[in-house]
Write an enzyme that holds these catalytic residues in place. Sequence first.
Site, mmCIF file in Angstrom:
data_model
loop_
_atom_site.group_PDB
_atom_site.id
_atom_site.type_symbol
_atom_site.label_atom_id
_atom_site.label_comp_id
_atom_site.label_asym_id
_atom_site.label_seq_id
_atom_site.Cartn_x
_atom_site.Cartn_y
_atom_site.Cartn_z
ATOM 1 N N VAL A 3 173.017 -26.860 21.977
ATOM 2 C CA VAL A 3 173.307 -25.793 21.031
ATOM 3 C C VAL A 3 174.991 -25.465 22.663
ATOM 4 O O VAL A 3 175.724 -24.537 21.468
ATOM 5 C CB VAL A 3 172.301 -24.477 21.916
ATOM 6 N N CYS A 4 175.030 -25.905 23.348
ATOM 7 C CA CYS A 4 175.905 -25.172 23.916
ATOM 8 C C CYS A 4 177.259 -25.913 24.206
ATOM 9 O O CYS A 4 178.365 -25.955 24.259
ATOM 10 C CB CYS A 4 175.701 -26.139 25.752
ATOM 11 N N THR A 5 177.298 -27.478 23.492
ATOM 12 C CA THR A 5 177.997 -27.817 22.853
ATOM 13 C C THR A 5 179.056 -27.570 21.896
ATOM 14 O O THR A 5 179.678 -27.620 21.717
ATOM 15 C CB THR A 5 177.669 -29.415 22.712
ATOM 16 N N SER A 50 180.252 -23.323 23.385
ATOM 17 C CA SER A 50 180.604 -23.144 24.550
ATOM 18 C C SER A 50 181.526 -24.568 24.895
ATOM 19 O O SER A 50 182.841 -24.293 25.634
ATOM 20 C CB SER A 50 180.306 -22.804 25.876
#
Lengths: 852, 530
Positions: free
Chosen positions: A354-356, A359
């Site tokens: 998800v972070c990739t 953000s």
Amino acid sequence: MSGRSRHASAILGQDLFGRLSQTKVLLVGAGGIGCELLKNIVLTGFGDITLLDLDTIDLSNLNRQFLFRKKDIKQSKAMVAAKTASAFNPNVKITPIHANIKEPQFDVSWFRRFHLVLNALDNLEEGNIYGIPAIGRLPVSHSGVLRKLAHGVLALNWPSQVLAQVGLQLGQEVVRRRHTSASAFAASFPSRRGQEPTAIGAPLSMAIFTYQPQGLGLSTRLLVYLILESYRIWTASTTTVQSPHVFEKVVVHHAYLLFVPMRHIVTWAMSPAPAPPIKSADKLWSRAGRSLRDVTLLPPSHARRHVNKMCMAANVPLVESGTAGYLGQVQPILKDRAECFDCVPKPTPKTFPVCTIRSTPSQPIHCIVWAKSYLLPQLFGEDEDGGELDEAEKQGENASEIAALRKEAQAFKAVRAAVRSAPSPTASSSSSSSAAKAVFTKVFQSDILNLLSMADMWRSRAPPTPLDFDQIRAGSFASPPAAKPQPQPNGVHAHGNGNVDGKPTGSSATEILLNGAGGPAGATGAGLKDQRALSLQDNLELFVASTERLAARVRAGEETIAFDKDDEDTLDFVTAAANLRSAAYGIPGKSRWEVKEMAGNIIPAIATTNAIIAGLIVLQALHLLRKSYDALRNVHVQFKPSMPLSAIAMCPPNSFCGVCRDTYTEVLCDPARVTLQEVVDGILGAGQDAEQREVSVYEDKRVLSDPDWDDNNGRTLESLNVTRGTFLSIVDEEGEYATVQVAIGVLPPNHPVDAPALVLPEPLPRPPRKERPRPATPSPPTPSAAKKRPAPDDIEEIDAPPAKRGRMGADTASAVPFTPSKKRRLEEDGLIILDSAEEKIEEQDPDVIEID
Amino acid sequence: MSTSESQDIEEATATIAPGQPDDKTRRYDRQLRIWAASGQAALEASRILVLSSSATSTSILKNLVLPGIGHFSILDSTLTTPADAGNNFFLNASQSIGKPRAQEAVPLLRELNESVQGEAVIQDVKELLSTDQGKDWLRSFSIIIAHNLNNDVLAPLSTLLWANPNGPPLISVRSAGFLAEFHIQYHEHSVSQSHSENAPSLRITRPFPALLEWARSLDLQNMDPTDHSHIPMVVILVRALDEWRKSHDGSLPKTAAEKKEFKNSILAMKIKLDEENFEEAEAQAWRVWSEPAVPSDIQALFSLPPLPTSPQHNSTFHALLQSLSAFVSDPSGPGTLPISATLPDMKSDTKNYVRLQNLYRAHAEVEKTKFKEIFAAKYPEIAKTTNPDEVDSFVKNAHHIRVLRGKQWGALDRDREAIVNSLTSQPRETATHLALSALSNLLSRNAEVTIDALNAEVLSTVGQDVDLPEELEAAVGEIARAPTADLPNTAAFLGGLVAQEAIKVITEQYVPLNGYCVVDLIDSWTGVIN
């Protein structure tokens, strides 16, 4: 009759040919393979064909789906195909159904009406490939690798039905203890702190498998804790892998840490060569990668697995097929004689942390997934009510993070409203254009500025550059270096053409944008105009234009708009948004043509391969009907000019298959009047047997009851949402007997009103005893409650800081099947669910590393 | 021609959804992703002749019309029988009975794709073969496909087409029940886009200056640990090899011990245990010991003996090939094939990967320019008229070019030694091929097809004293059972397979098969004999 069927009857023989006209065949799918197949079976002499397809005809189908013409576009594939093919032979009865094969009326009784099922489904359920995968059933047969890897298995979040499988295959105790918290759980293991790895001797190893849809959402606390204890730990998840260097300092503590996704472990275990000692994750990766490539062309879509299961339940022969470009595959499937679709594990779709996506994108695909699965749904998808955040708050998740997410949701509410507000009649274009600008400014400027404020995040990676709407439009924006488009020979972009003549221009402006204003782009005449690289201004104008078009559609009454690769508006939007984000992050952009392929997960498809495959399907089908099982072959169409086909003799079913090794039966009932207990007791023959087996009962992945939890037993099936077309899985608690799958059917129409509302099968199913795997040599970890480990508070502080976690929004919620009650159930069951599924261990998170 | 046709296509498909761009691209989307615009343009420029309008022939044509060939002709003088009506989807069922098959089939095939032109020619190929005008017409096509044409006609046709190296390729298809074969006749077929999956050389043992400079400039000991773990493996290998050469008189690691030592030297560069880029470099160290200047199969092409008369359509390709040879031997050049601009995926961060990619890209551009200079100097006339895209594509795919040399149809049967050898090495394929050849011979003579007659025919081909494999018995039995059955599924299967090969030949992309492809659909196998 004799004239027109002369060839077929001569070659098939009178007997088989005579039977064909009476043979009832179900053909699932009227697409590329389906059209060819329908033609073939009509010509071969099949007399009673049911054709089912969910889809409608699109222009891009016409290069291979030859039963359709341009005039048929937007009509039902099943209806048109049936009509075209019927005209050829009036003696054939073709029943077209425009529906989804997974609908409840297509239950086991319905499948049982057919002598043969031919699966000609489209290759993938597109859209499910990048993004959140659905949780499937645990693939089978990783016993070998687990034996090699681990002395013990710790399974987090796995449904106990699946765990039972794992345990049985291992011949080891699966660690399933009843503890209420992670620390208590960890405390039950012997400490190894302070010992050098060499002193430990053969290190006690532990395989940890997390069952979470979001990659490695393993609990930070427990993982780091166990690493400190110097266990050798392999962690695996069903999906993605996080980079091991997250734990680089942890590694210094002599823990051997290997991240392997479950599918690789499974593939590895299945490979015939003996596994070498593991030297590094990399080696395993490359091994797994190599064998994965050969695995299958039949991706595990829901529909494929569903049809497979129904055919297993109804005991109907099935021929499965798939193509990708020049490659293709045909697989005959027959219960108890040949492997079923789920006997061999399939590679799961690629997903990203998800972070990739949210953000720290570093590749074009990250930006495309963001535009398609996050931004587009945020603006034009279903309105979120924030309930998810409320729930998270109740569960005591980090308050400041929730506040940040709330703030973000609020900001999105504002831009959602802006694109939906009706433009005033006088300034029609500028109003919606300003809405597009508002969206732009929020996601490409404010949000990025916000991210930039977290200095930690950019310590070891290049920070993004916020984009400025007006500067880009004026051509004065200095783009980050990597994002500069390739110089184009005829890059005449229509800068500023978004509002020709002051009216909303929509796709005509887009066409100019994409094709260049100076006329056809290529000299080839093949019209590949959308392969042009887009400049930053192009992308901005395309973003404005497509946002306007989508906004106009929403204002005109369309409630939600989801990505569809053939919907030009969404494709333009995703192309532009992804490229703008790429520009902000210094990632090279992609042409619309490339974005279409990546976002739409397009698999090349040509008429020739479909024709070859459809011919092979019928030949395998004839073998099945003739019961010449020795002649059955798993056939691949391959790339080698010296050997276009490879045919492999059928393998017997995998004895650990979680689908075809189950025992299937059916009850007819009125779900509103029958309780769970009545069905389960009835099937198990309660009161007749000397001993009552202890069982857990599931519907799909939902736990309905187990030996220690009988709250649902008195409830009706209907109240538990167990209705026609579903299965109740009765799993033996001791793992001694095969699972009984009870298909739920409806009472016959002539069933007397006063008769019992439950008709049990006659005779009752007798599940066979399961194969016992050979006992494992190493002993399971000895629990030792004597040594008290540090309290949970000691390790609380190592959690990742809140600002870096991300939420995927609605997608995540729908992909996670764990309801709160289920979670509670599993916890009481000894399965520890430590964190929400979304929780991630942040890459390169300095706080995670500082444990000492 | 192509211009006006492409406009037709635009107009024809533009009405579905007004305002949406590029309907032709949308229609052909899924196939353009395989053979790209260049392949599609070649297809659209092609003119195809099909002899007969059997179920197999129309299945083949269907799979060529759908992807959008330019034009097709069906040459067939027979009338539709009830059996045709029952097994050929591209006839108007029983309404077609008694009418010319070709004439019935053409409109139904054209319906599949409005941009494709098609015509029925109600004539016998024998007549055409007897006049010069007829021969010229036959030679005017891009490719000719014949299904179940008896050997007495197929032989003169293949001879006619073989006689002129510029004649069209001939695909001859034969099927009987579940057995089938087809042969592609061409003198030479060159493929510049073979879509090979083998990665081109990264030229680590011969690094270009900018790459070597980068590798040498790294201060491995003192650089930032994060940067250190993001050095691409190519750079690591170049650096490791550079150091190795310094201490080994410039030679490469050769023995097993040296290779191990070299690998260890890579791992010794790690500053942390888990630097994946160094592990990757170690795993890729094989690139250092097996990096020939020119792959042997390409080297072989440089010395390919010229054909007696070289086909015209290959003249540009051969000029490019000879220029490539000159590039390799040019003293001021790298001594290798031009470097490829495409890099495999590797462990790195975006910044370093893009930097590496740009270095390769820039150097590939330099070498391409050099190649073009050589080409223009060596073949000024050809270079002037050659499409620059073609040169670019040739250079880009230089590591994967292929030249196939074919044989005339029937040459195998006339070469007794070759056929006997083939019977030993591939008994199943060769036996089936012989049985099908025997069938065609019998049908040419209007002889009755029996097991004995087929066996006798096979023996007359291979020689009376040859031991026949048991596979022959099965094949002969299957053929005698239904010698003329054109089964719909066999037709569908062949329709796909033959059209696939025809597309490869027309587009000059991917590697087509060479020789006879023999098909047994009872046991679902295929094999190629040559």
